[in-house]
Structures are given as structure tokens and as C-alpha cells.
Design an enzyme around this catalytic site. Sequence first.
Site, PDB file in Angstrom:
ATOM      1  N   LYS A 205     -30.065 -70.553 -13.381  1.00 20.47           N
ATOM      2  CA  LYS A 205     -29.007 -71.497 -12.987  1.00 20.47           C
ATOM      3  C   LYS A 205     -29.523 -72.574 -12.040  1.00 20.47           C
ATOM      4  O   LYS A 205     -30.561 -72.432 -11.413  1.00 20.47           O
ATOM      5  CB  LYS A 205     -27.817 -70.725 -12.414  1.00 20.47           C
ATOM      6  CG  LYS A 205     -27.057 -70.040 -13.562  1.00 20.47           C
ATOM      7  CD  LYS A 205     -25.699 -69.546 -13.188  1.00 20.47           C
ATOM      8  CE  LYS A 205     -24.999 -69.062 -14.462  1.00 20.47           C
ATOM      9  NZ  LYS A 205     -23.799 -68.289 -14.189  1.00 20.47           N
ATOM     10  N   ARG A 241     -26.425 -60.615 -16.194  1.00 23.65           N
ATOM     11  CA  ARG A 241     -26.430 -61.405 -17.432  1.00 23.65           C
ATOM     12  C   ARG A 241     -27.655 -62.305 -17.387  1.00 23.65           C
ATOM     13  O   ARG A 241     -27.720 -63.221 -16.566  1.00 23.65           O
ATOM     14  CB  ARG A 241     -25.137 -62.221 -17.506  1.00 23.65           C
ATOM     15  CG  ARG A 241     -24.973 -63.050 -18.766  1.00 23.65           C
ATOM     16  CD  ARG A 241     -23.689 -63.869 -18.696  1.00 23.65           C
ATOM     17  NE  ARG A 241     -23.501 -64.652 -19.897  1.00 23.65           N
ATOM     18  CZ  ARG A 241     -24.101 -65.809 -20.130  1.00 23.65           C
ATOM     19  NH1 ARG A 241     -24.911 -66.330 -19.236  1.00 23.65           N
ATOM     20  NH2 ARG A 241     -23.881 -66.452 -21.262  1.00 23.65           N
TER      21      ARG A 241
HETATM   22  N1  HH2 Z   1     -22.686 -67.917 -17.045  1.00 24.51           N
HETATM   23  C1  HH2 Z   1     -22.753 -68.677 -18.159  1.00 24.51           C
HETATM   24  C2  HH2 Z   1     -21.975 -68.357 -19.272  1.00 24.51           C
HETATM   25  N2  HH2 Z   1     -21.159 -67.279 -19.274  1.00 24.51           N
HETATM   26  N3  HH2 Z   1     -20.283 -65.388 -18.166  1.00 24.51           N
HETATM   27  C3  HH2 Z   1     -20.204 -64.626 -17.073  1.00 24.51           C
HETATM   28  N4  HH2 Z   1     -19.405 -63.547 -17.054  1.00 24.51           N
HETATM   29  N5  HH2 Z   1     -20.935 -64.904 -15.950  1.00 24.51           N
HETATM   30  C4  HH2 Z   1     -21.767 -65.976 -15.875  1.00 24.51           C
HETATM   31  O1  HH2 Z   1     -22.396 -66.195 -14.814  1.00 24.51           O
HETATM   32  C5  HH2 Z   1     -21.879 -66.823 -17.035  1.00 24.51           C
HETATM   33  C6  HH2 Z   1     -21.100 -66.489 -18.176  1.00 24.51           C
HETATM   34  C7  HH2 Z   1     -23.642 -69.877 -18.190  1.00 24.51           C
HETATM   35  O2  HH2 Z   1     -24.899 -69.586 -18.727  1.00 24.51           O
HETATM   36  P1  HH2 Z   1     -25.367 -69.856 -20.250  1.00 24.51           P
HETATM   37  O3  HH2 Z   1     -24.597 -69.031 -21.220  1.00 24.51           O
HETATM   38  O4  HH2 Z   1     -26.830 -69.642 -20.300  1.00 24.51           O
HETATM   39  O5  HH2 Z   1     -25.100 -71.386 -20.491  1.00 24.51           O
HETATM   40  P2  HH2 Z   1     -23.946 -72.156 -21.265  1.00 24.51           P
HETATM   41  O6  HH2 Z   1     -22.644 -71.872 -20.600  1.00 24.51           O
HETATM   42  O7  HH2 Z   1     -24.373 -73.596 -21.143  1.00 24.51           O
HETATM   43  O8  HH2 Z   1     -23.948 -71.669 -22.696  1.00 24.51           O
END
Ligand code: HH2
Length: 261
Positions: A205, A241
Site C-alpha cells: 500500500k 491480505r
Molecule cells: N485492500 C484492498 C482491496 N480490498 N479488502 C479488505 N478487507 N482489506 C483491505 O485492506 C483491502 C481489501 C486494496 O488492495 P488491492 O486489491 O491490491 O487493490 P485494488 O483495490 O486496486 O484492486
Amino acid sequence: MGVVNLTPDSFSDGGRLPDLASGLAHARGLIAAGADILDIGGESTRPGAEPVAETEELARTLPLIAAVRAESAIPLSIDTFKPGVARAAVGAGAQIWNDVTALRGAPDSPDVAAELGCDVVLMHMQGEPRTMQASPAYDDVVAEVAEFLAARAEAAMAAGVAREKIWLDPGVGFGKSLVHNLAILAHLDRIVILGFPVLLGVSRKSFIHKLDKTAADPADRLGGSLAAALAGARAGVAALRVHDVRETVQALTVEAAIRRA
Ligand code: HH2
């Protein structure tokens, strides 16, 4: 929890898994690397992300859920704030609804969660993804996040979600400045003490980039991701995660061995 982003625009790995074959290969790799859960998502929640229609989100995620389910018993989580997507994902074999809106995405979200009987991750977010990083503000971020999560757990239970199905997530990076993110990571015990399993997402992040100006590329944030993951492990979070499953499992294994000694 290994991340499988079936999106063209996720912040660290968008566009890497454009079809079922690449998604399945990635899922198999995460399982082999030691993931205990896979989190499958078809819509990015990064700041400024474009909304995705439900039909498109279903087309991205359902085939992979069904394909993984056909060959593995690993628990699958669907990363969505749409109750219709959660319903279809559970029908295809997912056990967990990971909802970054904590069941505020639609008026019937709490009822659908209760009806599905799946586990539910309730995450804290201030504002909404498009604008959440514009000017996040809190009087006391840790207290406000804890209060919000306790209230959302109560709302879920009032709708009929069983207490043992509820997970909480402080939502690192969702409507939070660097100072807010660090306060949460320093005081995770105050979320853990609420008595629900806690999921933490710190992997790659942007707060890591704010601390290490050389890490503009999310793929360059492994060291910071592991440091924050270990802080979570020490505070007693139940799940992390992450994008880099093998490296995180190794870090947790060494941490646990040192603790045992
Ligand atoms: N962070 C992201 C997405 N979903 N869900 C939970 N429960 N907690 C988190 O911290 C979280 C989440 C963001 O990360 P990522 O999926 O890699 O990116 P994007 O939202 O751009 O797909």
C-alpha cells in the site's frame, strides 16, 4: 489470504490476470506458496477507480471461483460491495464475503449476508473509493475506527448474521493519511480486543511509499509490507491480505519460531 485481482486497474497488479487460465495459474501459485484463503476481486477499490457493472464483475470472478472450487477445498473470499455479486459468488463456491463498505453498499446488504450464511469481512472506510484520499479527517482515528467496526458488527448481527461469521478490518489506506494508517498499525490491539477475528490489508500500500520515497512501484514495497504484516501478527490479527504469499508465510514462520524459543 492471497490476493487474486481480476481487474484491469488494481493499484499493484491490475491487468496481470486477463483470462481464466492466467487467473487459475495465479490461484494455484498462491495455494502452493502457502495461502490459507484466496480473496478474489473483480473491481478495484483504489482511489479514483472507475465503477464496474455487476454483469462485468460477475463475468470476471465467477469462472475462477468455480474453477478453483472444482480442484481445491481452499476457502474463497469474494471482494465486492455488491450483494448480487456476493450471492452469485457464494453460489459458485465462495465462503467469505469481503465487503470494503462493511455491508453499506446496498440497503439489503446486511439481509443478504444473513441469508447467505457466509463469513463476512466488515472493513472501515471513510468516504468512498473515488474521493476517500482527498482529505481524510478524524479526531481520534483509532477510537473512531473501533467504534465504527463495533457498530457495523452490531448492525450485521441485528440483521441476522451470526456473531461467529463476522471479521473486522480497520481498512488501512481507505480514507486515511499516513499518520492515520500508522496510528492504526500501532494500536491494532484496540481493534483485536473487540473480540472478532481481524483481517489486515497492508500489502504494497501507498503508506509504504510515503515512508520510502524510492518505492513508487508497488512491487518494490515488499520490505515495508512484511514489516507491517509482522506488526499485525504481533498484535494478534487473524489473517493478512497479501500479494506476496510465500514471503509473508516465511516471515510469519520465522516470527513464530522466535516467539516459541
Ligand atoms: N485492500 C484492498 C482491496 N480490498 N479488502 C479488505 N478487507 N482489506 C483491505 O485492506 C483491502 C481489501 C486494496 O488492495 P488491492 O486489491 O491490491 O487493490 P485494488 O483495490 O486496486 O484492486
